[in-house]
Design an enzyme around this catalytic site. Structure first.
Site, PDB file in Angstrom:
ATOM      1  N   LYS A  35      30.524   7.353  14.891  1.00 57.88           N
ATOM      2  CA  LYS A  35      31.056   8.249  16.356  1.00 57.88           C
ATOM      3  C   LYS A  35      32.573   7.892  16.545  1.00 57.88           C
ATOM      4  CE  LYS A  35      29.959   6.917  21.175  1.00 57.88           C
ATOM      5  NZ  LYS A  35      29.472   5.922  22.075  1.00 57.88           N
ATOM      6  N   LEU A  36      33.168   7.069  15.586  1.00 59.66           N
ATOM      7  CA  LEU A  36      34.444   6.488  15.799  1.00 59.66           C
ATOM      8  C   LEU A  36      34.611   6.130  17.106  1.00 59.66           C
ATOM      9  CD1 LEU A  36      36.399   9.366  14.024  1.00 59.66           C
ATOM     10  CD2 LEU A  36      35.521   7.326  13.086  1.00 59.66           C
ATOM     11  N   ALA A  84      27.117  -0.123  14.881  1.00 59.39           N
ATOM     12  CA  ALA A  84      26.589  -0.996  16.112  1.00 59.39           C
ATOM     13  C   ALA A  84      27.844  -1.323  16.847  1.00 59.39           C
ATOM     14  CB  ALA A  84      26.252  -2.340  15.417  1.00 59.39           C
ATOM     15  N   SER A  86      29.764  -4.411  17.991  1.00 60.26           N
ATOM     16  CA  SER A  86      29.636  -5.704  17.091  1.00 60.26           C
ATOM     17  C   SER A  86      30.361  -6.800  17.792  1.00 60.26           C
ATOM     18  CB  SER A  86      30.271  -5.200  15.771  1.00 60.26           C
ATOM     19  OG  SER A  86      31.706  -5.017  15.876  1.00 60.26           O
ATOM     20  N   THR A 131      22.749  -9.760  11.355  1.00 58.44           N
ATOM     21  CA  THR A 131      23.710 -10.698  11.467  1.00 58.44           C
ATOM     22  C   THR A 131      22.952 -12.087  11.837  1.00 58.44           C
ATOM     23  OG1 THR A 131      25.137 -11.824  13.210  1.00 58.44           O
ATOM     24  CG2 THR A 131      23.646 -10.139  13.932  1.00 58.44           C
ATOM     25  N   ASP A 132      23.676 -13.334  11.362  1.00 61.98           N
ATOM     26  CA  ASP A 132      23.256 -14.469  11.240  1.00 61.98           C
ATOM     27  C   ASP A 132      22.785 -14.893  12.887  1.00 61.98           C
ATOM     28  OD1 ASP A 132      25.692 -14.931  11.909  1.00 61.98           O
ATOM     29  OD2 ASP A 132      25.882 -16.470  10.664  1.00 61.98           O
ATOM     30  N   SER A 159      20.461  -7.749  21.360  1.00 65.89           N
ATOM     31  CA  SER A 159      20.207  -6.377  20.737  1.00 65.89           C
ATOM     32  C   SER A 159      20.013  -6.056  19.256  1.00 65.89           C
ATOM     33  CB  SER A 159      21.724  -5.422  21.300  1.00 65.89           C
ATOM     34  OG  SER A 159      22.757  -5.871  20.604  1.00 65.89           O
ATOM     35  N   LYS A 160      20.919  -7.034  18.358  1.00 67.72           N
ATOM     36  CA  LYS A 160      20.691  -7.024  16.936  1.00 67.72           C
ATOM     37  C   LYS A 160      19.338  -7.426  16.686  1.00 67.72           C
ATOM     38  CE  LYS A 160      23.126  -6.012  14.127  1.00 67.72           C
ATOM     39  NZ  LYS A 160      23.392  -4.749  13.414  1.00 67.72           N
ATOM     40  N   ASN A 185      29.658 -14.516   9.411  1.00 70.88           N
ATOM     41  CA  ASN A 185      30.936 -13.980   9.868  1.00 70.88           C
ATOM     42  C   ASN A 185      31.774 -13.472   8.702  1.00 70.88           C
ATOM     43  OD1 ASN A 185      30.239 -15.756  12.175  1.00 70.88           O
ATOM     44  ND2 ASN A 185      32.243 -15.014  12.950  1.00 70.88           N
ATOM     45  N   ASP A 286      35.683 -21.404  28.164  1.00 69.92           N
ATOM     46  CA  ASP A 286      34.894 -21.091  27.038  1.00 69.92           C
ATOM     47  C   ASP A 286      34.067 -19.488  27.296  1.00 69.92           C
ATOM     48  OD1 ASP A 286      33.661 -21.460  24.673  1.00 69.92           O
ATOM     49  OD2 ASP A 286      32.528 -23.293  25.310  1.00 69.92           O
ATOM     50  N   ARG A 287      33.491 -19.045  26.127  1.00 74.63           N
ATOM     51  CA  ARG A 287      32.812 -17.790  26.086  1.00 74.63           C
ATOM     52  C   ARG A 287      31.543 -18.233  26.890  1.00 74.63           C
ATOM     53  NH1 ARG A 287      31.711 -15.419  20.407  1.00 74.63           N
ATOM     54  NH2 ARG A 287      33.562 -13.975  20.665  1.00 74.63           N
TER      55      ARG A 287
HETATM   56  P1  NAD Z   1      32.533  -2.639  13.627  1.00 73.91           P
HETATM   57  O1  NAD Z   1      32.694  -2.808  15.051  1.00 73.91           O
HETATM   58  O2  NAD Z   1      33.904  -2.719  12.855  1.00 73.91           O
HETATM   59  O3  NAD Z   1      32.337  -1.266  13.088  1.00 73.91           O
HETATM   60  C1  NAD Z   1      31.085  -0.442  13.686  1.00 73.91           C
HETATM   61  C2  NAD Z   1      31.030   0.947  13.400  1.00 73.91           C
HETATM   62  O4  NAD Z   1      30.084   1.691  14.104  1.00 73.91           O
HETATM   63  C3  NAD Z   1      32.511   1.828  14.062  1.00 73.91           C
HETATM   64  O5  NAD Z   1      32.820   2.478  13.153  1.00 73.91           O
HETATM   65  C4  NAD Z   1      31.810   2.535  15.272  1.00 73.91           C
HETATM   66  O6  NAD Z   1      32.716   3.730  15.224  1.00 73.91           O
HETATM   67  C5  NAD Z   1      30.617   2.805  14.732  1.00 73.91           C
HETATM   68  N1  NAD Z   1      29.592   3.246  15.701  1.00 73.91           N
HETATM   69  C6  NAD Z   1      29.471   2.210  16.959  1.00 73.91           C
HETATM   70  N2  NAD Z   1      28.658   3.005  17.688  1.00 73.91           N
HETATM   71  C7  NAD Z   1      28.264   4.217  17.291  1.00 73.91           C
HETATM   72  C8  NAD Z   1      27.181   5.173  17.499  1.00 73.91           C
HETATM   73  N3  NAD Z   1      26.542   5.004  18.679  1.00 73.91           N
HETATM   74  N4  NAD Z   1      27.033   6.001  16.633  1.00 73.91           N
HETATM   75  C9  NAD Z   1      27.840   5.950  15.438  1.00 73.91           C
HETATM   76  N5  NAD Z   1      28.544   5.136  15.242  1.00 73.91           N
HETATM   77  C10 NAD Z   1      28.918   4.086  15.919  1.00 73.91           C
HETATM   78  O7  NAD Z   1      31.377  -3.712  13.076  1.00 73.91           O
HETATM   79  P2  NAD Z   1      31.510  -4.349  11.721  1.00 73.91           P
HETATM   80  O8  NAD Z   1      32.158  -5.874  11.676  1.00 73.91           O
HETATM   81  O9  NAD Z   1      31.890  -3.462  10.457  1.00 73.91           O
HETATM   82  O10 NAD Z   1      29.855  -4.740  11.550  1.00 73.91           O
HETATM   83  C11 NAD Z   1      29.098  -3.498  10.742  1.00 73.91           C
HETATM   84  C12 NAD Z   1      27.614  -4.160  10.969  1.00 73.91           C
HETATM   85  O11 NAD Z   1      27.496  -5.535  10.248  1.00 73.91           O
HETATM   86  C13 NAD Z   1      27.014  -4.206  12.409  1.00 73.91           C
HETATM   87  O12 NAD Z   1      25.748  -3.773  12.329  1.00 73.91           O
HETATM   88  C14 NAD Z   1      27.167  -5.799  12.577  1.00 73.91           C
HETATM   89  O13 NAD Z   1      26.245  -6.272  13.635  1.00 73.91           O
HETATM   90  C15 NAD Z   1      26.725  -6.370  11.111  1.00 73.91           C
HETATM   91  N6  NAD Z   1      27.449  -7.685  11.046  1.00 73.91           N
HETATM   92  C16 NAD Z   1      28.878  -7.931  11.205  1.00 73.91           C
HETATM   93  C17 NAD Z   1      29.328  -9.035  10.928  1.00 73.91           C
HETATM   94  C18 NAD Z   1      30.879  -9.613  11.094  1.00 73.91           C
HETATM   95  O14 NAD Z   1      31.315 -10.640  10.777  1.00 73.91           O
HETATM   96  N7  NAD Z   1      31.878  -8.544  11.288  1.00 73.91           N
HETATM   97  C19 NAD Z   1      28.581 -10.205  10.210  1.00 73.91           C
HETATM   98  C20 NAD Z   1      27.069  -9.827   9.951  1.00 73.91           C
HETATM   99  C21 NAD Z   1      26.888  -8.442  10.135  1.00 73.91           C
HETATM  100  P1  TYD Z   2      34.522 -13.814  16.916  1.00 75.35           P
HETATM  101  O1  TYD Z   2      35.405 -13.294  15.792  1.00 75.35           O
HETATM  102  O2  TYD Z   2      34.366 -12.954  18.180  1.00 75.35           O
HETATM  103  O3  TYD Z   2      33.185 -13.643  15.988  1.00 75.35           O
HETATM  104  P2  TYD Z   2      31.563 -14.264  16.661  1.00 75.35           P
HETATM  105  O4  TYD Z   2      31.708 -14.603  18.000  1.00 75.35           O
HETATM  106  O5  TYD Z   2      30.566 -12.938  16.290  1.00 75.35           O
HETATM  107  O6  TYD Z   2      31.070 -15.560  15.836  1.00 75.35           O
HETATM  108  O7  TYD Z   2      34.756 -15.204  17.082  1.00 75.35           O
HETATM  109  C1  TYD Z   2      34.716 -16.409  16.034  1.00 75.35           C
HETATM  110  C2  TYD Z   2      34.699 -17.670  16.752  1.00 75.35           C
HETATM  111  O8  TYD Z   2      36.083 -17.794  17.307  1.00 75.35           O
HETATM  112  C3  TYD Z   2      33.873 -17.504  18.043  1.00 75.35           C
HETATM  113  O9  TYD Z   2      33.294 -19.173  18.124  1.00 75.35           O
HETATM  114  C4  TYD Z   2      34.471 -17.526  19.247  1.00 75.35           C
HETATM  115  C5  TYD Z   2      35.999 -17.957  18.894  1.00 75.35           C
HETATM  116  N1  TYD Z   2      36.956 -17.348  19.523  1.00 75.35           N
HETATM  117  C6  TYD Z   2      38.243 -17.818  20.171  1.00 75.35           C
HETATM  118  O10 TYD Z   2      38.059 -18.956  20.180  1.00 75.35           O
HETATM  119  N2  TYD Z   2      38.982 -16.925  20.848  1.00 75.35           N
HETATM  120  C7  TYD Z   2      39.271 -15.798  20.610  1.00 75.35           C
HETATM  121  O11 TYD Z   2      40.142 -15.011  21.355  1.00 75.35           O
HETATM  122  C8  TYD Z   2      38.007 -15.107  19.959  1.00 75.35           C
HETATM  123  C9  TYD Z   2      38.196 -13.551  19.956  1.00 75.35           C
HETATM  124  C10 TYD Z   2      37.273 -15.752  19.472  1.00 75.35           C
END
Ligand code: NAD
Ligand code: TYD
Length: 352
Positions: A35-36, A84, A86, A131-132, A159-160, A185, A286-287
């Site tokens: 979808k970009l 997704a 994400s 994802t984990d 949601s995942k 991650n 904190d988050r």
């Molecule tokens: P990202 O956010 O970088 O990319 C997501 C992509 O999906 C984007 O190109 C976005 O345009 C597209 N998208 C979003 N909504 C859409 C929709 N409705 N229709 C079509 N396209 C859509 O995410 P990422 O970090 O590359 O993660 C990719 C996948 O891997 C996800 O499913 C995420 O849950 C999973 N994952 C990510 C991590 C991580 O550390 N980044 C770790 C484990 C699993």
């Molecule tokens: P993130 O990269 O958002 O991945 P996830 O939450 O999916 O693991 O964050 C990694 C860790 O870093 C998480 O414990 C939250 C923390 N974090 C910060 O402390 N500051 C920030 O600005 C962000 C984005 C994340």
């Protein structure tokens, strides 16, 4: 010639996967459906955009009618579903986007595959990338295995988790050939600078504060993105249908220790006085619902499919920092939204 539909291929992990598949499998036609959103960027794929076995389709997976038509117009042999929303923080401020894309979008793809493959299911595969974070949060010890009970805490991970359950239900109820992997991650080039590592590299470079949530004691298990895509390649070709595989780096870091490594490396790269980047560290609120520790046991993948991470973390983080420093234009581009103009010049929206 096989046709593989990869969703979310313009995102971080998706773009690395598209590059791997387009280059490694010239006899596969790769359709990138994306979808970009703000996180999807065609500038991630300029090196392969003209490859004869690659096609880009800009559409939303929430549009179920369109997904059905896509399956009717193409003989799709495999789906690798990464699209997704994400980012956990965005899921806290706007959960509905996550419900739509991650749950409804996934079901639309499952329905289209179920319908499209009803006459010939042999050789087909629906591979769902997860994802984990679905497993919840660990204490000081222990690891997530494939049989750990789901216990998600954020709208993103919930949601995942929901999408994982739906994918399994289509296998158990309708016999859809599926496989799922749950990864820790990822880090590497082309990650949108809202996630910890690229955001902090960007901020250090611009002398901006580094917002550390809570005390920075949360633990994540970091894996270099190309080790993830290598695992996806293996699982897609050799994984057992109906199975789940955990993927992880066996590389746990508290956030604060990881941030200190980034600061030290950046001081060297930018020729700054040792310790100057660390002064940017700012502890903030904190988050909400912040998971304390993630750690993956990937022994099933290692033992059954012979996968292991190829990079040591020190090498991976240095490579990653170099990438962001060498690709300043990319960073400026994704943060300014200029890439949308680029997209409009290259592609038309109504190809289907
Ligand atoms: P990202 O956010 O970088 O990319 C997501 C992509 O999906 C984007 O190109 C976005 O345009 C597209 N998208 C979003 N909504 C859409 C929709 N409705 N229709 C079509 N396209 C859509 O995410 P990422 O970090 O590359 O993660 C990719 C996948 O891997 C996800 O499913 C995420 O849950 C999973 N994952 C990510 C991590 C991580 O550390 N980044 C770790 C484990 C699993
Ligand atoms: P993130 O990269 O958002 O991945 P996830 O939450 O999916 O693991 O964050 C990694 C860790 O870093 C998480 O414990 C939250 C923390 N974090 C910060 O402390 N500051 C920030 O600005 C962000 C984005 C994340």
């Amino acid at each position: 010639m096989k046709t593989i539909l990869i969703t979310g291929g313009a995102g971080f992990i998706g773009s690395h996967l598209i590059r791997l598949f387009v280059n490694k499998y010239p006899n596969y036609k790769i359709i990138n459906l994306d979808k970009l959103t703000y996180a999807g960027n065609l500038a991630n794929l300029t090196d392969i955009e003209n490859a004869p076995n690659y096609e880009f389709v800009k559409r939303d997976i929430v549009d179920g009618d369109f997904i059905q038509r896509l399956f009717e117009k193409n003989t799709i042999d495999g789906v690798i579903h990464l699209a997704a929303e994400s980012h956990v923080d965005r899921s806290i401020s706007n959960p509905m986007e996550f419900i739509q894309t991650n749950i409804v979008g996934t079901v639309n793809l499952l329905n289209a595959a179920k319908h499209g493959w009803k006459d010939k299911i042999e050789g087909k595969l629906f591979y769902h990338i997860s994802t984990d974070e679905v497993y919840g949060s660990l204490g000081d010890t222990g690891f997530f295995t494939e049989t750990t009970a789901y216990d998600p805490h954020s709208p993103y991970s919930a949601s995942k988790a929901s999408s994982d359950h739906l994918v399994r239900s289509y296998h158990d109820t309708f016999g859809l050939p599926i496989v799922i992997s749950n990864c820790s991650n990822n880090y590497g080039g082309y990650q949108f600078p809202e996630k910890l590592i690229p955001l902090f590299i960007h901020n250090i470079k611009n002398n901006k504060p580094l917002p550390v949530y809570g005390k920075g004691e949360n633990v994540r298990d970091w894996l270099y993105v190309e080790d993830h895509t290598a695992a996806i390649d293996l699982i897609f070709h050799k994984g057992k249908k109906g199975e789940t595989y955990n993927i992880g780096g066996n590389n746990e870091w508290t956030n604060i220790d990881l941030i200190r490594v980034i600061c030290k490396t950046m001081d060297k790269k930018l020729d700054r006085k040792e310790g100057s980047s660390e002064q940017l560290i700012t502890f903030v609120k904190d988050r909400a619902g912040h998971d304390m520790r993630y750690a993956i046991d990937s022994s099933k993948l290692q033992n059954e499919l012979n996968w292991k991470p190829s990079l040591q973390f020190e090498e991976g983080i240095e490579k990653t920092i170099n990438w962001y420093l060498e690709n300043e234009d990319w960073l400026n581009n994704v943060t300014s939204g200029d890439y949308l103009k680029y997209y409009k010049e290259q592609y038309s929206e109504n190809r289907y």
